[in-house]
Write a protein that holds these residues in place. Structure first.
Motif, PDB file in Angstrom:
ATOM      1  N   LEU A 238       0.811  -1.217   0.000  1.00 16.38           N
ATOM      2  CA  LEU A 238       0.000   0.000   0.000  1.00 16.38           C
ATOM      3  C   LEU A 238       0.845   1.266   0.000  1.00 16.38           C
ATOM      4  O   LEU A 238       0.529   2.228  -0.706  1.00 16.38           O
ATOM      5  N   GLY A 239       1.923   1.274   0.804  1.00 11.81           N
ATOM      6  CA  GLY A 239       2.751   2.474   0.864  1.00 11.81           C
ATOM      7  C   GLY A 239       1.925   3.688   1.237  1.00 11.81           C
ATOM      8  O   GLY A 239       1.101   3.648   2.151  1.00 11.81           O
ATOM      9  N   GLY A 240       2.119   4.793   0.506  1.00 10.81           N
ATOM     10  CA  GLY A 240       1.385   6.022   0.781  1.00 10.81           C
ATOM     11  C   GLY A 240       0.042   6.101   0.082  1.00 10.81           C
ATOM     12  O   GLY A 240      -0.679   7.091   0.228  1.00 10.81           O
ATOM     13  N   ASN A 241      -0.318   5.067  -0.689  1.00 16.82           N
ATOM     14  CA  ASN A 241      -1.565   5.136  -1.449  1.00 16.82           C
ATOM     15  C   ASN A 241      -2.804   4.975  -0.575  1.00 16.82           C
ATOM     16  O   ASN A 241      -3.868   5.492  -0.888  1.00 16.82           O
ATOM     17  N   ALA A 242      -2.673   4.215   0.507  1.00 18.52           N
ATOM     18  CA  ALA A 242      -3.824   3.957   1.369  1.00 18.52           C
ATOM     19  C   ALA A 242      -3.342   3.387   2.687  1.00 18.52           C
ATOM     20  O   ALA A 242      -2.255   2.804   2.776  1.00 18.52           O
ATOM     21  N   GLY A 243      -4.164   3.535   3.714  1.00 17.33           N
ATOM     22  CA  GLY A 243      -3.907   2.850   4.966  1.00 17.33           C
ATOM     23  C   GLY A 243      -4.411   1.421   4.884  1.00 17.33           C
ATOM     24  O   GLY A 243      -5.245   1.088   4.045  1.00 17.33           O
ATOM     25  N   MET A 271      -6.869   3.558  -7.199  1.00 18.13           N
ATOM     26  CA  MET A 271      -6.577   2.491  -6.239  1.00 18.13           C
ATOM     27  C   MET A 271      -7.514   1.311  -6.485  1.00 18.13           C
ATOM     28  O   MET A 271      -8.709   1.465  -6.709  1.00 18.13           O
ATOM     29  N   PHE A 272      -6.951   0.109  -6.434  1.00 15.15           N
ATOM     30  CA  PHE A 272      -7.689  -1.120  -6.738  1.00 15.15           C
ATOM     31  C   PHE A 272      -7.465  -2.069  -5.546  1.00 15.15           C
ATOM     32  O   PHE A 272      -6.519  -2.865  -5.548  1.00 15.15           O
ATOM     33  N   PRO A 273      -8.279  -1.969  -4.498  1.00 20.61           N
ATOM     34  CA  PRO A 273      -8.012  -2.743  -3.276  1.00 20.61           C
ATOM     35  C   PRO A 273      -7.829  -4.236  -3.517  1.00 20.61           C
ATOM     36  O   PRO A 273      -6.928  -4.855  -2.927  1.00 20.61           O
ATOM     37  N   TYR A 274      -8.657  -4.821  -4.369  1.00 21.36           N
ATOM     38  CA  TYR A 274      -8.545  -6.260  -4.604  1.00 21.36           C
ATOM     39  C   TYR A 274      -7.177  -6.621  -5.185  1.00 21.36           C
ATOM     40  O   TYR A 274      -6.559  -7.616  -4.784  1.00 21.36           O
ATOM     41  N   LYS A 437      -1.785   9.441 -10.293  1.00 26.39           N
ATOM     42  CA  LYS A 437      -1.273   8.554 -11.331  1.00 26.39           C
ATOM     43  C   LYS A 437      -2.059   7.251 -11.355  1.00 26.39           C
ATOM     44  O   LYS A 437      -2.488   6.745 -10.310  1.00 26.39           O
ATOM     45  N   VAL A 438      -2.192   6.697 -12.554  1.00 29.71           N
ATOM     46  CA  VAL A 438      -2.768   5.356 -12.688  1.00 29.71           C
ATOM     47  C   VAL A 438      -1.784   4.358 -12.083  1.00 29.71           C
ATOM     48  O   VAL A 438      -0.567   4.482 -12.257  1.00 29.71           O
ATOM     49  N   ILE A 439      -2.301   3.393 -11.339  1.00 32.23           N
ATOM     50  CA  ILE A 439      -1.452   2.380 -10.696  1.00 32.23           C
ATOM     51  C   ILE A 439      -1.408   1.145 -11.584  1.00 32.23           C
ATOM     52  O   ILE A 439      -2.453   0.619 -11.985  1.00 32.23           O
ATOM     53  N   ASP A 440      -0.201   0.701 -11.882  1.00 35.62           N
ATOM     54  CA  ASP A 440      -0.029  -0.459 -12.759  1.00 35.62           C
ATOM     55  C   ASP A 440       0.054  -1.727 -11.898  1.00 35.62           C
ATOM     56  O   ASP A 440       0.981  -1.886 -11.107  1.00 35.62           O
ATOM     57  N   PRO A 490     -14.570   4.857 -10.180  1.00 33.58           N
ATOM     58  CA  PRO A 490     -13.847   3.939  -9.293  1.00 33.58           C
ATOM     59  C   PRO A 490     -14.632   2.688  -8.901  1.00 33.58           C
ATOM     60  O   PRO A 490     -14.041   1.749  -8.351  1.00 33.58           O
ATOM     61  N   ALA A 491     -15.927   2.658  -9.172  1.00 34.30           N
ATOM     62  CA  ALA A 491     -16.699   1.444  -8.865  1.00 34.30           C
ATOM     63  C   ALA A 491     -16.126   0.225  -9.572  1.00 34.30           C
ATOM     64  O   ALA A 491     -16.260  -0.900  -9.091  1.00 34.30           O
ATOM     65  N   GLN A 492     -15.480   0.453 -10.712  1.00 36.84           N
ATOM     66  CA  GLN A 492     -14.843  -0.646 -11.442  1.00 36.84           C
ATOM     67  C   GLN A 492     -13.747  -1.308 -10.615  1.00 36.84           C
ATOM     68  O   GLN A 492     -13.400  -2.463 -10.850  1.00 36.84           O
ATOM     69  N   ARG A 493     -13.198  -0.541  -9.648  1.00 35.53           N
ATOM     70  CA  ARG A 493     -12.044  -1.017  -8.888  1.00 35.53           C
ATOM     71  C   ARG A 493     -12.344  -1.250  -7.406  1.00 35.53           C
ATOM     72  O   ARG A 493     -11.828  -2.200  -6.827  1.00 35.53           O
ATOM     73  N   TYR A 494     -13.139  -0.383  -6.774  1.00 36.86           N
ATOM     74  CA  TYR A 494     -13.301  -0.585  -5.330  1.00 36.86           C
ATOM     75  C   TYR A 494     -14.156  -1.796  -4.990  1.00 36.86           C
ATOM     76  O   TYR A 494     -14.067  -2.331  -3.885  1.00 36.86           O
ATOM     77  N   CYS A 495     -14.978  -2.268  -5.913  1.00 33.18           N
ATOM     78  CA  CYS A 495     -15.793  -3.456  -5.644  1.00 33.18           C
ATOM     79  C   CYS A 495     -14.917  -4.706  -5.688  1.00 33.18           C
ATOM     80  O   CYS A 495     -14.270  -4.977  -6.703  1.00 33.18           O
ATOM     81  N   PRO A 496     -14.880  -5.489  -4.599  1.00 35.48           N
ATOM     82  CA  PRO A 496     -14.027  -6.684  -4.584  1.00 35.48           C
ATOM     83  C   PRO A 496     -14.644  -7.895  -5.263  1.00 35.48           C
ATOM     84  O   PRO A 496     -14.085  -8.989  -5.207  1.00 35.48           O
TER      85      PRO A 496
END
Length: 550
Positions: A238-243, A271-274, A437-440, A490-496
């Motif tokens: 995660l680094g600085g992107n999220a807790g 951010m893409f938690p999954y 930035k987009v996260i790869d 972001p719904a494309q990404r935050y939904c696990p």
């Protein structure tokens, strides 16, 4: 739905949700008075089907509720033997010693459990006392009395047409009325959300904060298994992107719970938690553990993280909110099940006393007082600044200051920081996509990491496809007209679970698609959508994940 005439059943107490809070309330009510009529309504296909938790259980709640739980066969079979904390970097890790940590962080005397199995056992104890438990009965509406009090719930509606209208095969369900109604739906339940809004229960409190927790069960090579070992990590990826951080719990039968939590107040909509979870498993320490093993289950759910200052008022006329419907998770301990049990007991005792005085449908203020001033309040008050410190100053500063604050409060009973504010909601924390930035993310390898849809099949989730979509958009145009250009949708990404996608076809406008069949009922969309355009409602009873032993 108002034109439907339904049969009604009368009870002393109606309980929504067969989790640890609801079942504890039911058991305690019957312990206090065997003649009370108590019903528990559970939306899952069976008790435990929708229960997902870490979980290392502090048995203090169970000790009070059923002191002889060991003799009665409670499934607490794996005592914690070893506690490990690590700070991860991409290629290595640093062990954080246990000795500087406050005593409350010690897991000695706790158990690695499946809370689904604990709830199944608790349901057996409740039924043995005469509690009626009805699984597969989603509670879709509240019933209000003439004076605006909560009178009961509507449960068991089946067979609505896809547009929500009544068809030939519609079963209208029943009204279940109670002198008091307990809402123990878990995090961000639809009825609790309505009650908090209707009675303005969040007034004067900090906004609730949340994380999304994802979990896999693995069967690993026996030589790598260390039963009773509990490991938590922070840092990479995660680094600085999220807790957030991870947990790895070694239970019995060569099984390991591998979980990952991402705090939902992250700013970057890319951010893409999954995928952070999947990337985490490729850390050398974790990959070595999992290599040669197999993933046998997957699931996800939201976690309440606001703590002491975010708990809404817990009572309104005729109704009380229990457990995670209030938000009673001790964030640094990553534990809330013990507090859920204690809250259920406290609500039961308040309702029993009220019914004994021939009261009904009023506010159970004694319950609220006991929660805020008793064991639950004391547990949460000591750690109340850990989450806002992390949000304001990041992981490393919060690790030092949070530890100091917990020690100071443990020894002296107050905090030099007072009670810190959380500030924005998690939805409001989301910033415009062009600021980030987009996260790869690396592609899953199919051995240690997996794509979402493959993993969702291991949640065994199922929704009857002809029913109305239970994920309601307030405005169908917002995902494409607002969220896509501003937040890269972001719904494309935050939904696990891969419920939401934006379909772009040549020569056509983008389309927002809701694959509600995939939903694992985590409620992340209801929480994180930056436009607050998505409302999670219950699908018809029994639908959703079917977790075996989460």
């Amino acid at each position: 739905m108002a034109e439907i005439e339904r049969e009604a059943m009368e009870y002393d107490v109606v309980i929504v949700g067969a989790g640890p809070a609801g079942l504890s309330a039911a058991i305690r009510l019957k312990q206090l008075d065997a003649d009370l009529d108590v019903v528990v309504l559970e939306k899952g296909s069976e008790v435990g089907a929708h229960v997902l938790s870490g979980a290392v259980l502090d048995p203090c709640g169970l000790d009070k509720l059923i002191p002889d739980w060991k003799e009665k066969g409670a499934p607490l079979n794996t005592p914690v033997k070893e506690d490990n904390f690590y700070m991860l970097g991409e290629a290595g890790e640093i062990r954080i010693p246990n000795f500087p940590m406050p005593p409350l962080m010690n897991n000695h005397g706790n158990y690695i459990v499946s809370m689904g199995n604990v709830c199944r056992w608790m349901a057996e104890q409740a039924e043995g006392l005469g509690v009626e438990i009805f699984p597969g009965m989603a509670c879709s509406e509240l019933v209000y009395g003439d004076n605006g009090e909560v009178k009961g719930v509507v449960a068991g509606v089946f067979g609505l047409e896809p547009d929500g209208s009544i068809g030939e095969g519609t079963e209208p369900g029943m009204e279940l009325h109670g002198k008091y109604v307990f809402i123990s739906e878990g995090v961000r339940g639809s009825l609790a959300k309505e009650i908090i809004g209707k009675y303005n229960l969040q007034a004067g409190k900090e906004p609730q904060k949340f994380g999304v927790g994802m979990k896999e069960i693995w069967e690993i090579v026996p030589a790598k298994h260390k039963e009773g070992t509990v490991t938590h990590t922070m840092g990479w990826p995660l680094g600085g992107n999220a807790g957030g951080g991870s947990f790895v719990y070694h239970l019995d039968n060569n099984q390991v719970y591998v979980g990952f939590v991402v705090h939902l107040n992250y700013k970057n909509p890319h951010m893409f938690p999954y995928m952070e979870f999947q990337r985490f498993k490729h850390h050398p320490m974790i990959a070595e553990l999992l290599e040669g093993g197999k993933r046998v289950a997957y699931g996800a759910r939201a976690i309440s993280e606001g703590g002491y200052q975010s708990m809404p008022k817990m009572v309104a006329p005729g109704v009380a909110l229990l457990g995670c419907s209030v938000g009673m998770v001790n964030v640094p301990r990553i534990k809330g099940n013990h507090n859920a049990m204690l809250s259920g007991m406290a609500a039961a005792e308040a309702a029993h006393a009220a019914i004994g005085e021939d009261r009904s449908a009023d506010e159970l203020n004694d319950y609220e007082t006991k929660v805020r001033t008793g064991e639950i309040g004391k547990d949460l008050k000591k750690v109340r600044n850990v989450k806002p410190m992390w949000s304001k100053w990041g992981m490393l500063v919060s690790l030092a200051l949070g530890g100091f604050d917990m020690w100071f409060q443990t020894l002296l009973g107050f905090s030099l920081f007072g009670t810190m504010s959380h500030g924005k909601t998690d939805a409001e924390a989301t910033e415009a996509a062009d600021k980030h930035k987009v996260i790869d993310y690396p592609k899953p390898d199919g051995k240690i990491s997996f794509d979402r849809l493959t993993n969702v099949s291991f949640a065994m989730t199922n929704h009857e496809e002809s029913q109305p979509c239970h994920l309601r958009l307030k405005d169908d145009s917002i995902p494409v007209s607002v969220n896509l250009p501003k937040y890269a949708e972001p719904a494309q990404r935050y939904c696990p679970a891969g419920v939401y996608e934006v379909v772009e076809e040549e020569g056509k406008e983008p389309r927002f698609v809701v694959n509600f069949q995939n939903c694992v009922h985590c409620k992340t969309c209801d929480i994180k959508d930056p436009s607050q355009n998505i409302t999670w409602l219950t699908p018809q009873g029994g639908d959703g994940p079917n977790y075996p032993n989460m």
